[in-house]
Design a protein around this motif. Structure first.
Motif, short mmCIF file in Angstrom:
data_model
loop_
_atom_site.label_atom_id
_atom_site.label_comp_id
_atom_site.label_asym_id
_atom_site.label_seq_id
_atom_site.Cartn_x
_atom_site.Cartn_y
_atom_site.Cartn_z
N LEU B 44 0.83 -1.19 0.00
CA LEU B 44 0.00 0.00 0.00
C LEU B 44 0.87 1.24 0.00
O LEU B 44 0.39 2.36 -0.16
N SER B 45 2.18 1.06 0.23
CA SER B 45 3.11 2.18 0.16
C SER B 45 4.41 1.67 -0.43
O SER B 45 4.63 0.47 -0.50
N ILE B 90 -6.96 -5.73 5.64
CA ILE B 90 -5.91 -5.39 4.69
C ILE B 90 -4.68 -4.83 5.41
O ILE B 90 -4.79 -4.09 6.37
N ILE B 91 -3.52 -5.29 4.96
CA ILE B 91 -2.25 -4.96 5.63
C ILE B 91 -1.25 -4.53 4.56
O ILE B 91 -1.23 -5.07 3.46
N ASP B 92 -0.40 -3.58 4.92
CA ASP B 92 0.63 -3.10 3.99
C ASP B 92 1.82 -4.07 3.98
O ASP B 92 2.31 -4.48 5.03
N ASN B 94 4.76 -3.32 2.81
CA ASN B 94 6.02 -2.59 2.84
C ASN B 94 6.77 -2.83 4.16
O ASN B 94 6.15 -3.02 5.18
N GLY B 96 9.87 -4.94 4.66
CA GLY B 96 10.85 -6.02 4.80
C GLY B 96 10.28 -7.28 5.42
O GLY B 96 9.23 -7.27 6.05
#
Lengths: 314, 435
Positions: B44-45, B90-92, B94, B96
């Motif tokens: 998402l980012s 929903i989870i990002d 970004n 690592g």
């Protein structure tokens, strides 16, 4: 060996937290495992901060720790957690002994940039080595402990191990900060020339501090590798190192427990920000951290100190 | 005194064990609200959000909303999943692999999702796979392409991949070039210097050795990822004068390469091949030269066949986001439909199947998707098997069109079960059946 009050507190907290493995939900123990492991790396940053040096490349030793654990299992056939952690400390210390010879000649921004440069060199080398999975990294599995295979309770074992190591390391670092070397470090931060006139060697004090910080950070990297079951070159990337410096500033250098508290807070705020505002969690995290820096410039630990002073006045 | 101390300790221990038992009892997998909870993890980012993550998240929202209202065409015209309403968490993605492992555990243990769909980054897929097996949660990798996923996880139970192995992209690209550019004498590559770019180039070069042995490698360039400026690399490629330039660039890097190379005439008289080029199809606006060969990592996006489901997805996505769904959108839709099919096969309507029942049902399943019929026919029923298509991008009177589209059957581009993709290509792709 007699323990002072702080040391007793540290050990007791370690035991209580380790016992928490029976009570706390698994996601929380995992979050704390990573937070404490990162806290160990932050300890490495803080030890150097006390001497006036800011390392922007502590990810180098975090990564060395993680990769030693991973490669030890994959290529050397060593799976014992204690042996692997010892190996990662040795590996980090050896690298630090070499790099330290150069780095301890520099101060301030020059030191910061050079440490960053070395960690990025490791990142570059790992990203180019396809046999090590390049940027994708590789898995770490089959961790054992003194002949015992934890199996499905592996993550619980790593949590208890992390609590134990963090507590012992905290006691050791607390001792160090109260020892003559610790005080020399603070003196170097205040006035290096004067320390030389007093007959102490700032260079060798900083050198030994640097090597020690590397070994402690490698422990954090090794534990992270065991907990997540995966290592990748991102561990040496400059943003990872930046996160460690950030947590160090968040906690402050006032107390040896501060990095662990700060790392736990950082992880907690982050995970809830991700859950509740998935599209702009970075902003929430940023505002919280900004708030802490503005209102508590000496870090989270100043909260505890302030109340204690207030009590003393009453 | 000693007695009391030890008895206190014992009592404390008993209490602790009791609490632990209680805690583990309450963490048993169950959507307590009678809904079916799905964790959706995507970028998402960050750099991968624009070209992949956000179009995927948009597709997830479109498909899940429509499923809950029962608006999809057959065979998915029943409400929700097995009659239960779908709730997406929903989870990002970004941040690592370490952070993703942590957040995956949080999804499963704190948010109590019944299944997870996600992961674009290959590093994340590799890190999540053992954790999914440990936590015994059905997990569908919808996009990542690494061949190592089922090499490292040799006996997968809970991990599935409905997207294709990246090997397919480059075998497909090589076959397309051999078929459409028979006079090609040399080719060059420009790849981002990380696992994706390195693997793509190895796969492509090895595949070319077999499908077009006369073509020589003229040059290879590995700029670092997100470099953005490719002046030096473009010069080097121009000097080498290859007939074909292959690139696995994606997102902003890909668009930058198209623009900068075009401005310097790099593509004059040469064919540019972009294996992930489909994500830019609506964005090039004629800046990519006509005749650029683009792929969509399978029969997705602009390459999807015309059927009721793909028509529906295009219409619904356009109506909701005023944009065209691209290949990541199709892949996300495909993963959700795989899950729906498996859950409904696993338990009678209205009942919540266990994780084990879901994965048993999903193993080796065949289901309908906007990209056609999908068989989970590789990695002992855990890896989807589909063909791939490539075509030429042309910009005509303000619209992007695909010409000379050629599709290759799944058996033509997929390694046999149990073989490592890269070794299969090196061995000359034995057993490949092309029409």
């Amino acid at each position: 060996m007699r323990l002072d009050r702080t040391e007793l507190w540290l050990l007791a907290s370690g035991v209580v937290l380790a016992l928490g493995v029976f009570v706390l939900p698994n996601w929380l123990t995992f979050l704390l495992t990573i937070a404490f492991a990162k806290g160990l790396v932050v300890q490495g940053v803080v030890v150097q901060m006390r001497a006036g040096l800011v390392s922007f490349g502590q990810g180098l030793y975090y990564c060395i720790g993680g990769y030693t654990v991973g490669m030890g299992g994959q290529w050397l056939g060593v799976h014992d957690a204690f042996v692997l952690l010892a190996l990662s400390m040795v590996a980090a210390a050896v690298v630090a002994m070499v790099l330290g010879l150069l780095l301890t000649r520099y101060r301030e921004i020059f030191f910061a940039m050079l440490t960053l440069a070395f960690s990025m060199i490791l990142y570059g080398v790992l990203a180019k080595s396809q046999s090590l999975g390049s940027t994708d990294g590789f898995n770490v599995h089959g961790i054992t402990a003194l002949g015992w295979t934890p199996g499905s309770s592996g993550k619980m074992f790593v949590y208890v191990l992390t609590c134990g190591i963090a507590a012992v390391a905290a006691v050791f670092l607390h001792r160090l900060s109260k020892s003559s070397v610790g005080y020399v470090c603070e003196a170097i931060r205040e006035n290096e020339v004067r320390v030389e006139y007093l007959g102490a060697s700032p260079r060798w004090t900083l050198y030994s501090t640097y090597v020690l910080a590397a070994a402690v950070s490698a422990l954090g990297g090794g534990l992270t590798g065991m907990a997540t079951g995966h290592v990748d070159p991102e561990m040496a990337y400059w943003t990872t190192s930046g996160e460690f410096v950030f947590i160090a500033l968040l906690g402050g250098i006032g107390h040896v427990a501060a990095p662990f508290v700060a790392a736990s807070l950082f992880s907690t705020v982050r995970t809830y920000a991700i859950q509740f505002v998935p599209h702009s969690w970075q902003m929430i995290l940023g505002f919280v951290l900004l708030g802490i820096i503005i209102f508590l410039p000496k870090g989270l630990w100043s909260l505890f100190k302030r109340t204690r002073k207030a009590e003393a006045r009453v | 005194m000693k007695m009391t101390q030890s008895s206190i300790a014992r009592r404390a221990l008993t209490a602790a064990v009791a609490t632990a038992a209680l805690a583990s009892a309450t963490t048993a997998q169950a959507a307590e609200n009678g809904k079916f909870r799905v964790g959706i993890v995507t970028f998402l980012s960050g750099a991968a959000a624009g070209p992949f993550g956000v179009p995927s998240a948009h597709a997830a929202e479109t498909v899940i909303d429509a499923l809950n209202k029962g608006q999809l065409p057959a065979p998915y015209n029943t409400k929700g999943i097995n009659g239960m309403e779908i709730e997406a968490v929903i989870i990002d993605e970004n941040g690592g692999a370490t952070k993703q492992v942590e957040e995956f555990r949080n999804l499963v243990e704190r948010q109590k999702v019944d299944a997870v769909i996600g992961y674009i980054s290959s590093g994340d897929c590799l890190a999540i796979s053992p954790v999914a097996e440990e936590l015994k949660i059905p997990t569908i990798m919808y996009d990542c392409g690494t061949s190592r996923l089922f090499v490292e996880n040799k006996a997968p139970k809970y991990v599935f991949r409905t997207g294709l192995d990246a090997v397919v992209d480059n075998v497909g690209a090589a076959r397309y070039l051999a078929d459409t550019r028979p006079k090609m004498a040399s080719f060059a590559g420009i790849q981002q210097n990380y696992a994706w770019g390195q693997d793509s180039w190895v796969d492509f070069v090895e595949a070319m050795k077999h499908v077009k042995p006369t073509a020589k490698v003229a040059a290879e360039q590995f700029p670092k990822i997100f470099q953005g400026q490719y002046g030096a690399e473009i010069s080097a490629l121009s000097v080498a004068k290859p007939d074909v330039i292959h690139s696995s660039f994606w997102g902003g890097d890909m668009e930058a390469l198209v623009l900068q190379g075009g401005a310097r005439g790099l593509y004059d008289g040469k064919t540019l091949v972009l294996t992930c080029g489909e994500t830019g199809i609506e964005r090039y606006k004629g800046q990519a030269p006509n005749g650029t060969v683009i792929g969509g990592r399978g029969p997705f996006g602009a390459f999807a066949p015309k059927n009721a489901l793909s028509d529906w997805l295009r219409t619904a996505y356009r109506a909701k986001w005023s944009d065209e769904p691209i290949y990541p959108s199709f892949k996300m839709a495909q993963a959700i439909l795989a899950l729906k099919t498996a859950v409904e096969k696993a338990a009678p309507a209205g009942k919540q199947p266990s994780s084990d029942q879901i994965v048993a049902a999903m193993t080796g399943i065949t289901f309908e998707s906007p990209s056609g019929t999908v068989k989970m026919a590789r990695a002992s029923g855990h890896q989807a098997m589909q063909g791939i298509a490539y075509g030429e991008y042309h910009y005509e009177s303000g619209r992007a069109v695909l010409k000379n589209v050629k599709s290759y059957a799944d058996t033509c581009v997929t390694p046999p079960d149990g073989t490592n993709g890269q070794e299969w290509i090196k061995a000359g792709m034995p057993g490949a059946k092309c029409d």
